[in-house]
Each structure stands twice: as C-alpha cells, then as structure tokens.
Design an enzyme around this catalytic site. Sequence first.
Site, PDB file in Angstrom:
ATOM      1  N   GLY A 247      39.270  49.013  41.736  1.00 47.90           N
ATOM      2  CA  GLY A 247      40.436  49.173  40.861  1.00 47.90           C
ATOM      3  C   GLY A 247      40.205  50.243  39.801  1.00 47.90           C
ATOM      4  N   HIS A 248      39.443  51.305  40.147  1.00 47.91           N
ATOM      5  CA  HIS A 248      39.054  52.306  39.146  1.00 47.91           C
ATOM      6  C   HIS A 248      40.223  53.150  38.646  1.00 47.91           C
ATOM      7  CE1 HIS A 248      39.402  54.892  42.630  1.00 47.91           C
ATOM      8  NE2 HIS A 248      39.395  55.923  41.825  1.00 47.91           N
TER       9      HIS A 248
ATOM     10  N   MET B 254      44.156  50.318  34.579  1.00 43.79           N
ATOM     11  CA  MET B 254      43.844  50.455  33.147  1.00 43.79           C
ATOM     12  C   MET B 254      42.424  49.960  32.856  1.00 43.79           C
ATOM     13  SD  MET B 254      45.812  49.244  29.743  1.00 43.79           S
ATOM     14  CE  MET B 254      45.996  47.523  29.972  1.00 43.79           C
TER      15      MET B 254
ATOM     16  N   GLY C 246      39.499  38.216  35.132  1.00 39.96           N
ATOM     17  CA  GLY C 246      40.620  37.278  35.211  1.00 39.96           C
ATOM     18  C   GLY C 246      41.617  37.575  34.114  1.00 39.96           C
ATOM     19  N   SER C 247      42.202  36.514  33.579  1.00 42.47           N
ATOM     20  CA  SER C 247      43.250  36.717  32.583  1.00 42.47           C
ATOM     21  C   SER C 247      43.457  35.421  31.805  1.00 42.47           C
ATOM     22  CB  SER C 247      44.524  37.097  33.333  1.00 42.47           C
ATOM     23  OG  SER C 247      45.645  36.778  32.574  1.00 42.47           O
ATOM     24  N   SER C 248      44.027  35.530  30.603  1.00 39.86           N
ATOM     25  CA  SER C 248      44.231  34.328  29.778  1.00 39.86           C
ATOM     26  C   SER C 248      45.287  33.393  30.378  1.00 39.86           C
ATOM     27  CB  SER C 248      44.642  34.732  28.365  1.00 39.86           C
ATOM     28  OG  SER C 248      45.828  35.480  28.414  1.00 39.86           O
ATOM     29  N   CYS C 249      46.033  33.871  31.392  1.00 39.48           N
ATOM     30  CA  CYS C 249      47.062  33.004  31.994  1.00 39.48           C
ATOM     31  C   CYS C 249      46.451  31.858  32.808  1.00 39.48           C
ATOM     32  CB  CYS C 249      48.030  33.814  32.846  1.00 39.48           C
ATOM     33  SG  CYS C 249      47.274  34.456  34.337  1.00 39.48           S
TER      34      CYS C 249
ATOM     35  N   TYR D 289      49.804  33.577  40.415  1.00 43.32           N
ATOM     36  CA  TYR D 289      48.808  34.565  39.980  1.00 43.32           C
ATOM     37  C   TYR D 289      47.634  33.851  39.285  1.00 43.32           C
ATOM     38  CZ  TYR D 289      46.967  38.649  37.491  1.00 43.32           C
ATOM     39  OH  TYR D 289      46.156  39.648  37.002  1.00 43.32           O
TER      40      TYR D 289
ATOM     41  N   LYS E 102      43.563  33.555  40.135  1.00 43.05           N
ATOM     42  CA  LYS E 102      42.501  33.910  39.180  1.00 43.05           C
ATOM     43  C   LYS E 102      41.535  32.736  38.982  1.00 43.05           C
ATOM     44  CE  LYS E 102      43.466  38.139  38.287  1.00 43.05           C
ATOM     45  NZ  LYS E 102      42.522  39.147  38.788  1.00 43.05           N
TER      46      LYS E 102
ATOM     47  N   THR F 297      42.204  38.770  26.838  1.00 43.76           N
ATOM     48  CA  THR F 297      43.522  38.551  26.247  1.00 43.76           C
ATOM     49  C   THR F 297      44.435  39.731  26.636  1.00 43.76           C
ATOM     50  OG1 THR F 297      44.610  38.095  24.161  1.00 43.76           O
ATOM     51  CG2 THR F 297      42.880  39.746  24.086  1.00 43.76           C
ATOM     52  N   ASN F 298      45.583  39.899  26.001  1.00 38.66           N
ATOM     53  CA  ASN F 298      46.475  41.043  26.307  1.00 38.66           C
ATOM     54  C   ASN F 298      45.763  42.351  25.980  1.00 38.66           C
ATOM     55  OD1 ASN F 298      48.898  39.351  26.695  1.00 38.66           O
ATOM     56  ND2 ASN F 298      48.629  38.959  24.510  1.00 38.66           N
ATOM     57  N   LEU F 299      45.779  43.260  26.939  1.00 41.47           N
ATOM     58  CA  LEU F 299      45.101  44.547  26.743  1.00 41.47           C
ATOM     59  C   LEU F 299      46.121  45.662  26.570  1.00 41.47           C
ATOM     60  CD1 LEU F 299      42.488  44.129  29.623  1.00 41.47           C
ATOM     61  CD2 LEU F 299      42.150  43.675  27.189  1.00 41.47           C
TER      62      LEU F 299
ATOM     63  N   HIS G  75      54.267  45.435  29.403  1.00 39.67           N
ATOM     64  CA  HIS G  75      53.893  44.451  28.387  1.00 39.67           C
ATOM     65  C   HIS G  75      54.406  44.873  27.010  1.00 39.67           C
ATOM     66  CE1 HIS G  75      50.437  43.431  31.318  1.00 39.67           C
ATOM     67  NE2 HIS G  75      51.354  42.484  31.395  1.00 39.67           N
TER      68      HIS G  75
HETATM   69  N1  LIG Z   1      46.426  44.667  31.457  1.00 39.74           N
HETATM   70  C1  LIG Z   1      46.236  43.540  30.791  1.00 39.74           C
HETATM   71  O1  LIG Z   1      46.822  43.306  29.722  1.00 39.74           O
HETATM   72  C2  LIG Z   1      45.290  42.520  31.310  1.00 39.74           C
HETATM   73  C3  LIG Z   1      45.094  41.406  30.540  1.00 39.74           C
HETATM   74  C4  LIG Z   1      44.237  40.443  30.997  1.00 39.74           C
HETATM   75  C5  LIG Z   1      43.610  40.615  32.209  1.00 39.74           C
HETATM   76  N2  LIG Z   1      43.784  41.703  32.944  1.00 39.74           N
HETATM   77  C6  LIG Z   1      43.096  41.763  34.241  1.00 39.74           C
HETATM   78  O2  LIG Z   1      42.383  42.955  34.467  1.00 39.74           O
HETATM   79  C7  LIG Z   1      42.426  43.269  35.862  1.00 39.74           C
HETATM   80  C8  LIG Z   1      42.912  44.684  36.033  1.00 39.74           C
HETATM   81  O3  LIG Z   1      44.177  44.812  35.407  1.00 39.74           O
HETATM   82  P1  LIG Z   1      44.818  46.224  35.033  1.00 39.74           P
HETATM   83  O4  LIG Z   1      45.672  45.994  33.853  1.00 39.74           O
HETATM   84  O5  LIG Z   1      43.765  47.272  35.014  1.00 39.74           O
HETATM   85  O6  LIG Z   1      45.760  46.426  36.306  1.00 39.74           O
HETATM   86  P2  LIG Z   1      46.263  47.792  36.966  1.00 39.74           P
HETATM   87  O7  LIG Z   1      46.319  48.866  35.937  1.00 39.74           O
HETATM   88  O8  LIG Z   1      47.483  47.454  37.737  1.00 39.74           O
HETATM   89  O9  LIG Z   1      45.079  48.139  37.982  1.00 39.74           O
HETATM   90  C9  LIG Z   1      44.814  47.383  39.133  1.00 39.74           C
HETATM   91  C10 LIG Z   1      44.205  48.306  40.152  1.00 39.74           C
HETATM   92  O10 LIG Z   1      43.956  47.552  41.361  1.00 39.74           O
HETATM   93  C11 LIG Z   1      44.387  48.334  42.466  1.00 39.74           C
HETATM   94  N3  LIG Z   1      44.784  47.482  43.584  1.00 39.74           N
HETATM   95  C12 LIG Z   1      45.781  46.567  43.632  1.00 39.74           C
HETATM   96  N4  LIG Z   1      45.873  46.032  44.858  1.00 39.74           N
HETATM   97  C13 LIG Z   1      44.923  46.640  45.623  1.00 39.74           C
HETATM   98  C14 LIG Z   1      44.533  46.525  46.979  1.00 39.74           C
HETATM   99  N5  LIG Z   1      45.139  45.675  47.823  1.00 39.74           N
HETATM  100  N6  LIG Z   1      43.522  47.315  47.429  1.00 39.74           N
HETATM  101  C15 LIG Z   1      42.909  48.187  46.603  1.00 39.74           C
HETATM  102  N7  LIG Z   1      43.231  48.338  45.304  1.00 39.74           N
HETATM  103  C16 LIG Z   1      44.228  47.565  44.812  1.00 39.74           C
HETATM  104  C17 LIG Z   1      45.587  49.093  41.946  1.00 39.74           C
HETATM  105  O11 LIG Z   1      45.839  50.203  42.765  1.00 39.74           O
HETATM  106  P3  LIG Z   1      47.384  50.590  43.076  1.00 39.74           P
HETATM  107  O12 LIG Z   1      48.031  50.755  41.740  1.00 39.74           O
HETATM  108  O13 LIG Z   1      47.261  51.845  43.871  1.00 39.74           O
HETATM  109  O14 LIG Z   1      47.947  49.433  43.848  1.00 39.74           O
HETATM  110  C18 LIG Z   1      45.121  49.455  40.539  1.00 39.74           C
HETATM  111  O15 LIG Z   1      44.370  50.646  40.534  1.00 39.74           O
HETATM  112  C19 LIG Z   1      43.331  42.221  36.528  1.00 39.74           C
HETATM  113  O16 LIG Z   1      42.521  41.236  37.115  1.00 39.74           O
HETATM  114  C20 LIG Z   1      44.076  41.625  35.371  1.00 39.74           C
HETATM  115  O17 LIG Z   1      44.376  40.266  35.578  1.00 39.74           O
HETATM  116  C21 LIG Z   1      44.621  42.688  32.533  1.00 39.74           C
END
Ligand SMILES: NC(=O)c1ccc[n+]([C@@H]2O[C@H](COP(=O)([O-])OP(=O)(O)OC[C@H]3O[C@@H](n4cnc5c(N)ncnc54)[C@H](OP(=O)(O)O)[C@@H]3O)[C@@H](O)[C@H]2O)c1
Length: 322
Positions: free
Chosen positions: A10-11, A14, A108-111, A138, A142, A170-172, A185
């Site tokens: 997931g590089h 975010m 994971g996530s706070s949810c 979801y 997690k 938490t919320n990022l 968000h």
């Molecule tokens: N953002 C927040 O506020 C927040 C808060 C708490 C926890 N988190 C956790 O942090 C983690 C990452 O979140 P994020 O905010 O960085 O999400 P994000 O920006 O949507 O990034 C997720 C990445 O995973 C890739 N991905 C999704 N499905 C895939 C698949 N089938 N095969 C390969 N790659 C795949 C996506 O690629 P594509 O876009 O090309 O599909 C994207 O690059 C999650 O577990 C989330 O629950 C985030």
Amino acid sequence: MTQEKIYVAGHRGMVGSAIVRRLLALGHPQNQIVIRTHAELDLTNQGAVQAFFAAEKPTQVYLAAAKVGGIHANSMYPADFIYANLMIQANVIEAAFQNGVQKLLFLGSSCIYPRMAQQPMSEDALLTGGLEPTNEPYAIAKIAGIKMCESYNRQYGASHGVDYRSVMPTNLYGPGDNYHPENSHVIPALIRRFHEAKISNAPSVAIWGTGTPRREFLYVDDMAAASVHIMQLPKATYDQHTTPMQSHINVGSGADVTIAEVAQTIAQTIGYSGKVVFDTTKADGTPRKWMSSSRINALGWQAKVDLIQGLAFAYQDFVSKQ
Ligand SMILES: NC(=O)c1ccc[n+]([C@@H]2O[C@H](COP(=O)([O-])OP(=O)(O)OC[C@H]3O[C@@H](n4cnc5c(N)ncnc54)[C@H](OP(=O)(O)O)[C@@H]3O)[C@@H](O)[C@H]2O)c1
C-alpha cells in the site's frame, strides 16, 4: 537501521507512502524497500501474492494496503469492504509466514472498538460490545487481522520466531490524503471547502452540526514514525506491554479538539477571512471519540506534530496538487 528487505504494502496510500518516507529518512536503503502498485500486484489474488513473496523474499512487512472508504462507500458496498480486506490480510500474512517473514506490522483502525466504548478507548475495549453498524464489515475484517497476527504468534512464535504486531491509528491527515468533495474525512473535506470559499470570496462556510463534538487527529508522518517504532521494539519490550490475545497498540495524538476548533484552525491556516457558521439542524454524531495512547506512550513514542503545524503541511500538500 538494519539491512532488512522491507515490503511496504500500500505504498501509494496515505499511510504506506508516509512509512516509506520514514524508512528512507532513517537511512534505510531505497533498494531494500520492496513496493508494488495495485495494478502490479492485486493483494486479493492469493496465487499472485504467494508468487510475489516467493520471488522477493522480504524479511519485514508493513501491511498498509486496505480497501478504505467513508460512511457512504461502506454502506453501499459492505460486501466489497469485508471481502477485499479479509483477502488482502489473509493472503499477505499467510504468504509472509510461508516465506519466513518474522516481522510484520498490521495497520488497523479505531473503528474496531465498540460504538459505546468508554472514552478514551483503551486496547482492552476490543470485543466488549457491538460495533458502529455503518462500517461493521470493515471493522470485523480489521479485528480478524489483529486476531490473525496473534494466532500466528501463538502457533508459530516459539517454533518459527514469528512476531506479528498490530497498530490502531486514530483519524489521520496529511500528505496523500483524499480530498474528494463528497467522499473524504473531516480535515481534507474542510481544507477543500475553506480553500474554495477563499478563492470565490464566499462570505461564510457552513459546518454541519453544532461544532461541539470532540475528535482526535494525528498527522500521518507521526503515524509512520509510530509504525516503525513499534516494528523495531525488542520482542521482550513489546511482550511486556501486551498479552498474546490482546496485542494491538493504539496510536493517537493524545489530544482531542472540537470540530469548531478544527474548522477555525483550518480557516486561519488557509487565510480565509469569512465567517464560520454552524448548521445546527444537522446531526452531530458521537459527542467524543478519542483513544487512550498510554500504552504506546509507555513504549517510548509520542506524537510530535501539533494540529497547527500539521494543518499547514497538509494545506501545502493540497495546494501542490491543485
Ligand atoms: N486514513 C486514515 O484516517 C486512517 C485512520 C486509521 C487507520 N487507517 C488505516 O491505515 C491503512 C491505510 O490507510 P490509508 O489511509 O493509507 O488508505 P489509502 O490511502 O486508501 O491507501 C491504501 C492503499 O492500499 C492499496 N490497495 C487497496 N486494495 C488493494 C489491493 N487489492 N491490492 C493491492 N493494493 C491495494 C491502494 O491502492 P489503490 O488506491 O490503487 O487501490 C492504496 O494505495 C488502512 O488499514 C486503514 O484502515 C487509516
């Protein structure tokens, strides 16, 4: 920093991109960081994931790939959310194990916490009550991810040195956030709205609800620093602060703010001089949501970027993409 070969799943996301930035900043060589885009490797495809691990043989994995979405997407496509997330984590964790990976960090996530969990939410609130219905599928995925890590540790920790850990942010917000007008968000949505209001000289921006609910926000580079910190902790230290069946660690800023304060700070960051008004006919949602970060604080990590600084960085990122 050790010469581990690190796979960041997931590089382009975010969190994943912030983890890569953090590893590079710590001096980890770029050629020892393995990455694949979604198009190159679909993590829901078990065969492809196994072939990738067998070919690349990473020694550490940060699992920051997930199918992520807001309330609307989660309620429209619950099957997609539970299926994709269960598959991604099951495939990656099992292939990591099959290929000798001893260190993995699951995001994971706070949810995961019950809807009515006591505030601040501590790690032991997990599985003590019903979840928020809107993103239950979801959250269940997690929770299964945490339990997979724990189960592999319990079964293969002693025999294979497996040490899989989980962090619950938490919320990022920050660079790489999703600024979609309808499906983003709180912080990225407000950044977009205040930015557009400034450009169009709109006299006011309306915020849904009273502005009094309190929420916690963490700058994503702080989250990346926490992730690497937890990954690198000696096993004895991690084990001292967790138990085999309650091993996840919350990551929060420790401070919560009202929605009104967030809105005012964003308006100031952007230089919007109109009025911020509250549309009190709209529902407020949960009055307060914040995590207990005492476990990670005791493990030697604390957030560094405060909201004012973090919002300035986030706004720079938003503007650079316009
Ligand atoms: N953002 C927040 O506020 C927040 C808060 C708490 C926890 N988190 C956790 O942090 C983690 C990452 O979140 P994020 O905010 O960085 O999400 P994000 O920006 O949507 O990034 C997720 C990445 O995973 C890739 N991905 C999704 N499905 C895939 C698949 N089938 N095969 C390969 N790659 C795949 C996506 O690629 P594509 O876009 O090309 O599909 C994207 O690059 C999650 O577990 C989330 O629950 C985030």
